[in-house]
Design a protein around this motif. Structure first.
Motif, short mmCIF file in Angstrom:
data_model
loop_
_atom_site.label_atom_id
_atom_site.label_comp_id
_atom_site.label_asym_id
_atom_site.label_seq_id
_atom_site.Cartn_x
_atom_site.Cartn_y
_atom_site.Cartn_z
N PHE A 110 51.79 97.14 43.45
CA PHE A 110 53.04 97.89 43.65
C PHE A 110 53.52 98.50 42.34
CE2 PHE A 110 57.71 97.93 43.68
CZ PHE A 110 57.92 98.82 44.73
N SER A 111 53.45 97.74 41.25
CA SER A 111 53.88 98.24 39.94
C SER A 111 53.02 99.41 39.48
CB SER A 111 53.83 97.13 38.89
OG SER A 111 54.73 96.10 39.22
N LEU A 112 51.72 99.32 39.70
CA LEU A 112 50.81 100.40 39.30
C LEU A 112 51.07 101.67 40.11
CD1 LEU A 112 47.46 98.47 38.78
CD2 LEU A 112 48.88 99.52 37.03
N ILE A 113 51.28 101.53 41.40
CA ILE A 113 51.56 102.69 42.25
C ILE A 113 52.88 103.35 41.84
CG2 ILE A 113 52.15 103.39 44.60
CD1 ILE A 113 50.09 101.31 45.57
N VAL B 246 55.75 107.97 39.10
CA VAL B 246 56.71 108.43 38.10
C VAL B 246 56.03 109.37 37.12
CG1 VAL B 246 58.10 107.69 36.13
CG2 VAL B 246 58.27 106.47 38.28
N SER B 247 54.82 109.06 36.68
CA SER B 247 54.13 109.92 35.72
C SER B 247 53.77 111.26 36.36
CB SER B 247 52.89 109.24 35.15
OG SER B 247 51.90 109.09 36.14
N ASN B 248 53.44 111.29 37.64
CA ASN B 248 53.14 112.55 38.32
C ASN B 248 54.39 113.41 38.47
OD1 ASN B 248 50.42 112.26 38.58
ND2 ASN B 248 50.48 111.53 40.69
#
Length: 69
Positions: free
Chosen positions: A16-19, A24-26
């Motif tokens: 979940f944290s990675l997704i 956010v970066s996108n």
């Protein structure tokens, strides 16, 4: 049994944290694409407006229709 539950919860939280971080970066990249617009100064009041919003009359740049008249 409890170790498996903790492991599954830890893996779910990590995924979940990675997704969330990827999303956010996108969104930051897409918002930066439109940030490179050229700014143009009005000949009357010297206000800078984006080139796409400028009113051009007789080859001069104006910030609004009122200043172009």
């Amino acid at each position: 049994m409890i170790i498996k539950l903790i492991l599954v919860l830890l893996l779910g939280w990590t995924g979940f944290s990675l997704i969330k971080r990827f999303k956010v970066s996108n969104s930051n990249r897409s918002s930066q694409k439109g940030a490179g617009q050229k700014m143009v100064a009005c000949v009357i009041c010297d206000t800078h407006v984006p080139e796409s919003d400028v009113v051009i009359k007789n080859g001069k740049n104006y910030c609004s229709k009122e200043h172009a008249e």
